[in-house]
Design an enzyme around this catalytic site. Structure first.
Site, short mmCIF file in Angstrom:
data_model
loop_
_atom_site.label_atom_id
_atom_site.label_comp_id
_atom_site.label_asym_id
_atom_site.label_seq_id
_atom_site.Cartn_x
_atom_site.Cartn_y
_atom_site.Cartn_z
N HIS A 146 0.80 -1.23 0.00
CA HIS A 146 0.00 0.00 0.00
C HIS A 146 0.83 1.27 0.00
CE1 HIS A 146 -3.78 -2.14 0.55
NE2 HIS A 146 -3.26 -2.82 1.54
N CYS A 194 -23.17 -0.08 25.20
CA CYS A 194 -24.50 0.53 25.17
C CYS A 194 -25.58 -0.51 25.39
CB CYS A 194 -24.73 1.23 23.82
SG CYS A 194 -24.63 3.02 23.88
#
Lengths: 285, 109
Positions: A105, A246
Site C-alpha cells: 500500500h 451501550c
C-alpha cells in the site's frame, strides 16, 4: 411534534436549574485539528434520515470545552500514541510472506479516504466488510499472518492510523446496491428495543440527544470519531466494543464484537453520519 | 531499556526575544509503581522515570523529581523565557539507569 415540545420543556427546566448552560460545551465552537484540518462536526442529515433528524452532529459537540480542546492538537490527543503504534505495525513485515502493509500500500497516507467508505460491500467475498475485516483479509491471505482479534489493540491501533490519515474527509457509506440488505438489518437493530430497560439506540441517540443521562450529555451516537480515546478508560475504543457497552447498559445480553449483527449495525450507524468528517482518533469522556 | 519508551516534545519554531513560550513534553513509559502484584501474588518491581529536566543553552529551566504515583506516559507542560536563539535539551532518567534525551532548537525572529 409532541415529542419535540416535550424535549424543549425539559431543556428549559434544565437551563433554569443549572444557569445558562454552564455545563454545556460551547455550541458554536468549530473543530480545527493542528490549526489546519477542518472538521465538519455539524451538517444536514443524510436523505435517509430526513424523517428523523434535520442535522447530524459529531459527539465532539456534546463534550466539555477541555475535552474538546484535547482533540484540537495531536500532541494533546492521547489517541495519537496508538496511531504511532499502528504506524509501527504498518511497516513491520509479518507472516509467511514476509510482507508489511507498506509493501503493497505504500505510505499510510496513501490510504486517505479508505476509512470514510467502510463498512462496504466486498464483491469477491459477497459480504459487507468492516475495515477490520478487510485488514484481516490482507493479513491472512496476502501476508500469511494471523488474523487480529476483533477490536483488540493491534486492530484498533491500525484502524486509528487509517482513520487519522482520513481526517477531515466526509463519511460516505453506500446504503444502496448489494449491501442494502445488511444496511436494512442494521437499521432494524437500531430501532429494536432491548433489555430490561427496553431501550433502542434511537430511544437515547435520536429522541433524547442533548439531554442529560445522569451526569453526561447524550450525543447522537455518531461513529465518525472512532476509534475513540475515552477519558474513562484511558485507551482507544472500537465501535463494536462501544455498541456492546451501550446494549449492556440496556441490561440485555449483547452481541459480540465482529458479529454479523454488529457489522450491520456499524454500517447503518456509520451511514447516519454521512457528511460528517472522519475525526478518529477522537477524544471523548 | 524499558520497552516502548519514546520521548516527544513540542517547542515553537520561533519566538521574539524575551517571549514566554509554552513547552509540552510527553514520554511513553509504563510507570510501574512497585505497588502492584502479578497474577501469582508476586510484587511487580518498580520501574518509573524518576527525574525529568529541561535545559536551555545549558541553563536549567525545570528539574522535576517524579514519584511512583505518577501515571503512565507522564506529560509536562511548562513555560520558559527565551532571550536568545538556542537549544532546549530535555532529559528523562529511568529507574533502570537509562537516560532518554531529545533536543529542539528555537530561532529568535
Amino acid at each position: 411534534m409532541k415529542k419535540q415540545m416535550r424535549n424543549s420543556i425539559v431543556a428549559i427546566a434544565a437551563a433554569s436549574i443549572f444557569g445558562a448552560g454552564a455545563a454545556m460545551a460551547d455550541e458554536e465552537a468549530e473543530l480545527v485539528i493542528n490549526g489546519e484540518i477542518e472538521i465538519v462536526t455539524k451538517t444536514a442529515a443524510p436523505a435517509h434520515l430526513s424523517d428523523a433528524l434535520d442535522e447530524v452532529m459529531s459527539g465532539w459537540r456534546f463534550r466539555a470545552d477541555l475535552t474538546q480542546e484535547m482533540q484540537m492538537d495531536d500532541f494533546d490527543n492521547p489517541g495519537m500514541l496508538w496511531v504511532e503504534t499502528g504506524l509501527d505495525s504498518w511497516v513491520a513485515a509479518e507472516g509467511t510472506e514476509g510482507k508489511s502493509c507498506a509493501d503493497c500500500h505504500g505510505a499510510a497516507e496513501e490510504m486517505a479516504g479508505v476509512k470514510a467508505v467502510y463498512p462496504k460491500w466486498n464483491e469477491d467475498a459477497g459480504e459487507v466488510r468492516t475495515l477490520q475485516m478487510q485488514m484481516n483479509d490482507c493479513r491472512t491471505n496476502r501476508m500469511g499472518a494471523e488474523a487480529w482479534g476483533y477490536d483488540k489493540s493491534p486492530a484498533i491501533n491500525m484502524e486509528a492510523l487509517l482513520a487519522s490519515v482520513s481526517r477531515g474527509m466526509p463519511v460516505n457509506v453506500a446504503i444502496d446496491g448489494p449491501g442494502q440488505s445488511t444496511w436494512e438489518a442494521g437499521r432494524e437493530l437500531y430501532y429494536t428495543r432491548t433489555g430490561q430497560l427496553d431501550l433502542s439506540c434511537a430511544s437515547c441517540h435520536e429522541a433524547n440527544y442533548g439531554n442529560m443521562i445522569r451526569a453526561d450529555h447524550l450525543s447522537q451516537g455518531q461513529i465518525n470519531g472512532f476509534p475513540t480515546y475515552r477519558l474513562k478508560n484511558t485507551k482507544l475504543n472500537g465501535v463494536h466494543s462501544r455498541f456492546k457497552g451501550c446494549i449492556r447498559d440496556t441490561r440485555a445480553h449483547t452481541y459480540s464484537p465482529g458479529s454479523a449483527e454488529f457489522i450491520a449495525l456499524e454500517m447503518y450507524v456509520a451511514s447516519r453520519g454521512n457528511g460528517l468528517s472522519i475525526e478518529g482518533p477522537s477524544v471523548r469522556n | 531499556m524499558a520497552s516502548g519508551v519514546k520521548p516527544r516534545v513540542k517547542v515553537p519554531k520561533t519566538a521574539a526575544a524575551g517571549d514566554t513560550v509554552t513547552l509540552k513534553t510527553l514520554i511513553s513509559h509504563k510507570m510501574e509503581s512497585g505497588q502492584r502484584k502479578d497474577g501469582d501474588g508476586n510484587l511487580i518491581p518498580r520501574s518509573i522515570i524518576n527525574r525529568f529536566t529541561c535545559d536551555f543553552n545549558g541553563k536549567s529551566v525545570i528539574d522535576v523529581t517524579l514519584e511512583s504515583a505518577i501515571s503512565t506516559n507522564p506529560y509536562f507542560e511548562f513555560d520558559a523565557i527565551v532571550d536568545a536563539a538556542g537549544d532546549f535539551k530535555f532529559t528523562w532518567y529511568d529507574d533502570d539507569g537509562d537516560v532518554y534525551e531529545t533536543t529542539k532548537s528555537i530561532k529568535v525572529a
